[in-house]
Design an enzyme around this catalytic site. Structure first.
Site, short mmCIF file in Angstrom:
data_model
loop_
_atom_site.label_atom_id
_atom_site.label_comp_id
_atom_site.label_asym_id
_atom_site.label_seq_id
_atom_site.Cartn_x
_atom_site.Cartn_y
_atom_site.Cartn_z
N CYS A 36 13.52 10.72 7.00
CA CYS A 36 13.37 10.34 8.41
C CYS A 36 14.67 10.56 9.16
O CYS A 36 14.67 10.84 10.35
CB CYS A 36 12.93 8.88 8.50
SG CYS A 36 13.96 7.81 7.51
N GLU A 39 9.82 15.87 15.36
CA GLU A 39 10.19 15.70 13.96
C GLU A 39 9.38 16.68 13.10
O GLU A 39 8.16 16.70 13.17
CB GLU A 39 9.92 14.28 13.50
CG GLU A 39 10.40 14.08 12.08
CD GLU A 39 10.10 12.70 11.54
OE1 GLU A 39 8.96 12.25 11.67
OE2 GLU A 39 11.02 12.09 10.98
N GLU A 88 9.48 1.35 10.84
CA GLU A 88 10.53 2.35 10.60
C GLU A 88 9.86 3.71 10.75
O GLU A 88 9.07 4.10 9.90
CB GLU A 88 11.10 2.22 9.18
CG GLU A 88 11.69 0.87 8.84
CD GLU A 88 12.97 0.58 9.58
OE1 GLU A 88 13.50 1.49 10.25
OE2 GLU A 88 13.44 -0.56 9.49
N LYS A 118 0.85 -1.20 0.00
CA LYS A 118 0.00 0.00 0.00
C LYS A 118 0.89 1.25 0.00
O LYS A 118 1.49 1.60 1.00
CB LYS A 118 -0.91 0.05 1.23
CG LYS A 118 -2.03 1.05 0.96
CD LYS A 118 -2.53 1.83 2.15
CE LYS A 118 -1.82 3.04 2.58
NZ LYS A 118 -1.88 4.24 1.71
N GLY A 140 6.73 5.18 8.30
CA GLY A 140 5.88 6.36 8.38
C GLY A 140 6.04 7.02 9.73
O GLY A 140 7.07 6.87 10.40
#
Ligand code: NAD
Length: 502
Positions: free
Chosen positions: A308, A405, A274, A199, A252
């Protein structure tokens, strides 16, 4: 000041094919067939540099998820896949890598159009990395082994372990490096003999749709690879909760990672996550300052900070602080912003207007909390989701801009005066995240010492990038498990112990 360039470049190879592909009718790929979504709907995908609609993406639903899970389960029982020799799996994967290489121009343009990243980055990083990952994992298909084990109980035993595929795997990926992320998941799963349901992110499904088309021609048995496009709360959530899925691998946000853990609990799915990061970059007094300055700038501004592992917290020894911050600010001011297809573009837009606003909210919040703006920071008056590369100083550890973040080109720069490695590491480790860390030094003891003291899944000293052989993943709230390398492959297996008395 950053200059902003126009977005179209008519002479780009494969632009026509990529646009034609984007604009045509798309379907889901389930059980070896292209099928319309059960509820027959779609949603637009657009170029983040211009807002121009590129195409219509099928909106999958839980009914499609049921169909894909059934197809994948069937594939796991099908002798054509279950009993396929490892060398044949490897051959199919090599063929896939070759086909991706042949389609590289078109895939690069599609990625650039859909995500906004510069074509140069798509061609020089995303595509080569995606292809290298498929080839690297193709090599593992024939090298996956268990071990023989000596038992200490009475009697004679031949004991050994088997590495068996974990089964049906749902793979959910984000929008920042769509094809590279998809391949980092698909390749080890196929090498291990699993069946996959991919997906992609709703913002960037085009390269996954093109990849499915390539895979459909390679000769994998039906149902080994399935693609369902759609929204996270619909398709993603249905996959994660589905009792027929044995494992979920997700890249994500940490927030969605938490949902996934809870949803996966129903049938104790195996889970690899992750997640986000707030990577510290540490410049020691003995560093090569010019390389470290360039490295620090690239670490936060590459892909408009939507990485990331972006080096978003910069710790510089006070001896070099002014020189480094000035240097990074100059680099930031020289970066050319523009549409992904413009050959002069060095930084594209961020993925959406919501993301642009979110980034500016962090910057404004940091300034309101007392941070100082060294460069960037201002909202740009133009079409497209552009954010200027931004450097802040004078932040403190509790400010959101330094703690959370941001996923944008925003750097918080701090100086330190200590030489004590424990104190330096403690400051860098003061984060809920632990994905990456970067050290610039010419002192071997500092390099080794910090590599051990930093709480991060990957520590890089004096540069370096991703490699499919190097395990990647996070400590703390940056995730669970590892991708890449042997560990990444073994995450798609179950270990079975066999003990035979003789
Ligand atoms: P996101 O978490 O919003 O979405 C990622 C994927 O999850 C998308 O495909 C989305 O559709 C899906 N999703 C959303 N809600 C879901 C739900 N309830 N159930 C199942 N799936 C759902 O993340 P994003 O904004 O697309 O990507 C940015 C984030 O990804 C950042 O936090 C970044 O740090 C992280 N990231 C991590 C890595 C890594 O390797 N650690 C790499 C790239 C990006």
């Amino acid at each position: 000041m950053n200059t902003i360039s126009a977005t179209s470049a008519p002479t780009i190879p494969s632009l026509r094919e990529a646009r034609a592909f984007a604009g045509r009718k798309h379907r889901l790929f389930i059980g070896g067939n292209w099928v319309d979504p059960a509820e027959g709907q779609g949603f637009a995908t657009s170029d983040p540099a211009t807002g121009e609609k590129l195409g219509e993406i099928p909106r999958g639903s839980d009914v499609d998820v049921d169909r894909a899970v059934a197809a994948a389960r069937k594939a796991m029982e099908d002798p054509a896949w279950r009993d396929m020799k490892p060398a044949q799996r490897a051959r199919l994967m090599e063929r896939l890598a070759d086909a991706m290489e042949s389609a590289m121009d078109e895939l690069g343009v599609l990625e650039s159009l859909d995500n906004g990243k510069s074509l140069r980055d798509a061609r020089n990083f995303d595509l080569p990395h995606a292809i290298a990952t498929v080839r690297y994992n193709a090599g593992w298909a024939t090298k996956l082994t268990g071990e023989t084990i000596s038992l200490s109980g009475p009697g004679n035993w031949h004991a050994f372990t088997l590495k068996e595929p974990v089964g049906v795997v749902a793979q959910i990926v984000p929008w920042n490096a769509p094809l590279a992320m998809a391949c980092a998941k698909i390749a080890p799963a196929l090498a291990a003999g699993c069946a996959v349901i991919l997906k992609p992110a709703e913002e960037t499904s085009l390269t996954a749709l093109r990849l499915a088309e390539i895979i459909a021609e390679i000769g994998f048995p039906d149902g080994v690879f399935n693609l369902i496009t759609g929204y996270g709360e619909e398709v993603g959530a249905a996959l994660t909760a589905h009792p027929g899925v044995d494992k979920v691998t997700f890249t994500g946000s940490t927030e969605v990672g938490r949902h996934i853990l809870k949803a996966a609990a129903g049938n104790f799915k195996r889970v690899t996550l992750e997640l986000g990061g707030k990577t510290p970059v540490i410049i020691m007094p003995d560093a090569d300052v010019s390389k470290a300055t360039m490295g620090a700038a690239m670490s936060i501004f590459a892909n408009a900070g939507q990485i990331c592992n972006a080096g978003s917290r910069l710790f510089v020894h006070e001896r070099h602080f002014e020189e480094v911050v000035d240097g990074v600010a100059k680099i930031a001011e020289g970066i050319k912003l523009g549409g992904g297809l413009d050959p002069d573009t060095q930084m594209g837009p961020v993925i959406s207007s919501a993301q642009r606003n979110r980034i500016h909210d962090y910057i404004d919040g940091g300034l309101a909390d007392g941070a100082s703006l060294r460069t960037g920071g201002k909202r740009l008056e133009r079409t497209g989701n552009f954010v200027p590369p931004t450097v802040l100083t004078g932040t403190s550890a509790e400010m959101a801009v330094r703690r959370e973040e941001i996923f944008g080109p925003v750097l918080c720069a701090m100086s330190f005066s200590e030489d004590d490695l424990d104190a330096i590491a403690a400051e860098a480790n003061a984060s809920d995240y632990g994905l990456g860390a970067v050290v610039w030094t010419s002192n071997l003891s500092a390099a080794h010492g910090l590599a051990r003291k930093l709480k991060a899944g990957t520590v890089r000293v004096n540069g370096g990038g991703l490699d499919p052989a190097l395990p990647f993943g996070g400590f703390k709230q940056s995730g669970w498990g590892r991708e890449n390398g042997r560990e990444g492959l073994e995450a798609y297996t179950e270990t079975k112990s066999v003990a035979i008395s003789y």
